[in-house]
Design a protein around this motif. Structure first.
Motif, mmCIF file in Angstrom:
data_model
loop_
_atom_site.group_PDB
_atom_site.id
_atom_site.type_symbol
_atom_site.label_atom_id
_atom_site.label_comp_id
_atom_site.label_asym_id
_atom_site.label_seq_id
_atom_site.Cartn_x
_atom_site.Cartn_y
_atom_site.Cartn_z
ATOM 1 N N VAL A 280 0.870 -1.171 0.000
ATOM 2 C CA VAL A 280 0.000 0.000 0.000
ATOM 3 C C VAL A 280 0.906 1.220 0.000
ATOM 4 C CG1 VAL A 280 -1.778 1.287 1.246
ATOM 5 C CG2 VAL A 280 -1.824 -1.217 1.248
ATOM 6 N N ASP A 281 0.648 2.158 -0.900
ATOM 7 C CA ASP A 281 1.438 3.381 -0.988
ATOM 8 C C ASP A 281 1.112 4.309 0.171
ATOM 9 O OD1 ASP A 281 2.498 2.530 -3.410
ATOM 10 O OD2 ASP A 281 1.031 3.639 -4.596
ATOM 11 N N ALA A 282 2.152 4.864 0.763
ATOM 12 C CA ALA A 282 1.955 5.902 1.771
ATOM 13 C C ALA A 282 1.503 7.166 1.048
ATOM 14 C CB ALA A 282 3.248 6.164 2.528
ATOM 15 N N PRO A 283 0.549 7.887 1.614
ATOM 16 C CA PRO A 283 0.111 9.121 0.948
ATOM 17 C C PRO A 283 1.216 10.161 0.928
ATOM 18 C CG PRO A 283 -0.852 8.955 3.141
ATOM 19 C CD PRO A 283 -0.119 7.659 2.881
ATOM 20 N N ALA A 284 1.221 10.954 -0.123
ATOM 21 C CA ALA A 284 2.207 12.027 -0.251
ATOM 22 C C ALA A 284 1.932 13.090 0.806
ATOM 23 C CB ALA A 284 2.127 12.639 -1.641
ATOM 24 N N VAL A 285 2.978 13.769 1.188
ATOM 25 C CA VAL A 285 2.843 14.873 2.137
ATOM 26 C C VAL A 285 2.134 16.022 1.432
ATOM 27 C CG1 VAL A 285 4.093 16.541 3.561
ATOM 28 C CG2 VAL A 285 4.935 14.201 3.354
ATOM 29 N N LYS A 286 1.082 16.502 2.055
ATOM 30 C CA LYS A 286 0.352 17.631 1.486
ATOM 31 C C LYS A 286 1.065 18.922 1.858
ATOM 32 C CE LYS A 286 -4.085 15.319 1.837
ATOM 33 N NZ LYS A 286 -5.384 15.300 2.491
ATOM 34 N N GLU A 287 1.295 19.717 0.844
ATOM 35 C CA GLU A 287 1.940 20.996 1.110
ATOM 36 C C GLU A 287 0.903 22.018 1.543
ATOM 37 O OE1 GLU A 287 5.158 22.540 -1.369
ATOM 38 O OE2 GLU A 287 4.735 20.824 -2.667
ATOM 39 N N LYS A 288 1.336 22.906 2.387
ATOM 40 C CA LYS A 288 0.479 23.973 2.878
ATOM 41 C C LYS A 288 0.448 25.104 1.850
ATOM 42 C CE LYS A 288 0.251 27.345 6.580
ATOM 43 N NZ LYS A 288 0.957 27.899 7.720
ATOM 44 N N ALA A 289 -0.736 25.569 1.521
ATOM 45 C CA ALA A 289 -0.872 26.726 0.638
ATOM 46 C C ALA A 289 -0.547 27.987 1.442
ATOM 47 C CB ALA A 289 -2.287 26.814 0.083
ATOM 48 N N VAL A 290 0.135 28.919 0.804
ATOM 49 C CA VAL A 290 0.541 30.158 1.460
ATOM 50 C C VAL A 290 -0.070 31.331 0.710
ATOM 51 C CG1 VAL A 290 2.526 31.586 2.102
ATOM 52 C CG2 VAL A 290 2.713 29.100 2.155
ATOM 53 N N ARG A 291 -0.684 32.223 1.438
ATOM 54 C CA ARG A 291 -1.265 33.419 0.838
ATOM 55 C C ARG A 291 -0.142 34.429 0.604
ATOM 56 N NH1 ARG A 291 -6.320 35.189 0.385
ATOM 57 N NH2 ARG A 291 -6.699 37.414 0.230
ATOM 58 N N VAL A 292 -0.115 35.013 -0.607
ATOM 59 C CA VAL A 292 0.900 36.011 -0.934
ATOM 60 C C VAL A 292 0.225 37.275 -1.440
ATOM 61 C CG1 VAL A 292 2.696 34.321 -1.468
ATOM 62 C CG2 VAL A 292 1.206 35.120 -3.270
ATOM 63 N N ASN A 293 0.934 38.358 -1.355
ATOM 64 C CA ASN A 293 0.442 39.642 -1.831
ATOM 65 C C ASN A 293 1.530 40.233 -2.710
ATOM 66 O OD1 ASN A 293 -0.920 42.022 -2.191
ATOM 67 N ND2 ASN A 293 -0.434 42.842 -0.162
ATOM 68 N N PHE A 294 1.210 40.500 -3.987
ATOM 69 C CA PHE A 294 2.196 41.101 -4.867
ATOM 70 C C PHE A 294 1.511 42.087 -5.798
ATOM 71 C CE2 PHE A 294 0.798 37.246 -6.952
ATOM 72 C CZ PHE A 294 0.617 37.606 -8.277
ATOM 73 N N THR A 295 2.307 42.915 -6.425
ATOM 74 C CA THR A 295 1.793 43.948 -7.310
ATOM 75 C C THR A 295 1.967 43.508 -8.751
ATOM 76 O OG1 THR A 295 2.453 45.594 -5.679
ATOM 77 C CG2 THR A 295 2.005 46.393 -7.905
ATOM 78 N N ILE A 296 0.937 43.780 -9.562
ATOM 79 C CA ILE A 296 0.953 43.395 -10.968
ATOM 80 C C ILE A 296 0.195 44.467 -11.754
ATOM 81 C CG2 ILE A 296 -1.122 41.978 -10.734
ATOM 82 C CD1 ILE A 296 0.118 39.988 -12.714
ATOM 83 N N LEU A 297 0.620 44.705 -12.975
ATOM 84 C CA LEU A 297 -0.090 45.681 -13.805
ATOM 85 C C LEU A 297 -1.512 45.204 -14.063
ATOM 86 C CD1 LEU A 297 2.670 46.488 -16.457
ATOM 87 C CD2 LEU A 297 1.893 47.967 -14.582
ATOM 88 N N GLU A 298 -2.437 46.152 -14.079
ATOM 89 C CA GLU A 298 -3.848 45.828 -14.296
ATOM 90 C C GLU A 298 -4.061 45.088 -15.613
ATOM 91 O OE1 GLU A 298 -7.866 48.371 -13.762
ATOM 92 O OE2 GLU A 298 -6.017 49.424 -13.255
ATOM 93 N N SER A 299 -3.378 45.530 -16.671
ATOM 94 C CA SER A 299 -3.547 44.897 -17.982
ATOM 95 C C SER A 299 -3.054 43.443 -17.963
ATOM 96 C CB SER A 299 -2.800 45.685 -19.060
ATOM 97 O OG SER A 299 -1.409 45.744 -18.767
ATOM 98 N N VAL A 300 -1.986 43.191 -17.226
ATOM 99 C CA VAL A 300 -1.463 41.826 -17.113
ATOM 100 C C VAL A 300 -2.435 40.969 -16.307
ATOM 101 C CG1 VAL A 300 0.433 40.402 -16.238
ATOM 102 C CG2 VAL A 300 0.930 42.599 -17.338
ATOM 103 N N ARG B 282 -5.263 39.811 -18.421
ATOM 104 C CA ARG B 282 -4.853 38.708 -19.304
ATOM 105 C C ARG B 282 -4.728 37.407 -18.523
ATOM 106 N NH1 ARG B 282 0.182 40.350 -22.752
ATOM 107 N NH2 ARG B 282 -0.372 38.409 -23.791
ATOM 108 N N VAL B 283 -4.169 37.475 -17.325
ATOM 109 C CA VAL B 283 -4.052 36.289 -16.474
ATOM 110 C C VAL B 283 -5.441 35.728 -16.185
ATOM 111 C CG1 VAL B 283 -3.509 35.534 -14.112
ATOM 112 C CG2 VAL B 283 -1.842 36.862 -15.421
ATOM 113 N N ASP B 284 -6.345 36.594 -15.783
ATOM 114 C CA ASP B 284 -7.704 36.147 -15.465
ATOM 115 C C ASP B 284 -8.404 35.536 -16.677
ATOM 116 O OD1 ASP B 284 -7.410 36.859 -12.826
ATOM 117 O OD2 ASP B 284 -8.476 38.777 -13.028
#
Length: 134
Positions: free
Chosen positions: A81-101, A104-106
């Motif tokens: 039986v395979d051991a389950p993979a370690v789940k990584e913790k999601a981290v909230r980040v805050n960064f600046t990006i141009l509105e036009s970019v 396009r990302v969205d």
């Protein structure tokens, strides 16, 4: 990924029992072979999750020869039986990006049925991977 040996036993008039020699107390059962296998996967995952939450480490998987040398295990059927993979913790980040970019990302994320975060994470992983192969 680690694989652990599960032992399957069947007594007359009973369900299929499964135990993990490397994890004393991690036992389960199923009325059919398939159900026993599925329950074994779930039982191991829950057991390992508890160990990890408690800050414990996982044992090195035992060798089949060692497990089957125990007289108690004669007649048991071993499977992996395979051991389950370690789940990584999601981290909230805050960064600046141009509105036009960001627009396009969205748009690209929506077209791929992804969230903005998932799209950006996939794009970053792809860019890193592509750069590592250069």
């Amino acid at each position: 990924m680690a694989h652990y040996i599960a032992l399957l036993r069947k007594e007359e008039e009973s369900d299929f029992a499964v135990e993990f020699p490397d994890f004393p107390g991690c036992v389960t059962a199923g009325t059919t072979l398939d159900e026993a296998k599925d329950m074994a996967v779930e039982a191991l995952a829950l057991h390992i999750e508890g160990i990890r939450e408690d800050g414990g480490g996982l044992p090195t998987p035992s060798r089949l020869e060692t497990i089957m040398a125990d007289p108690h295990n004669v007649g048991a059927v071993a499977f992996l039986v395979d051991a389950p993979a370690v789940k990584e913790k999601a981290v909230r980040v805050n960064f600046t990006i141009l509105e036009s970019v960001l627009r396009r990302v969205d748009a690209h994320a929506k077209a791929q049925h992804l969230t903005r975060s998932a799209f950006l994470a996939e794009a970053a992983i792809k860019a890193i991977s592509d750069n590592e192969h250069v």
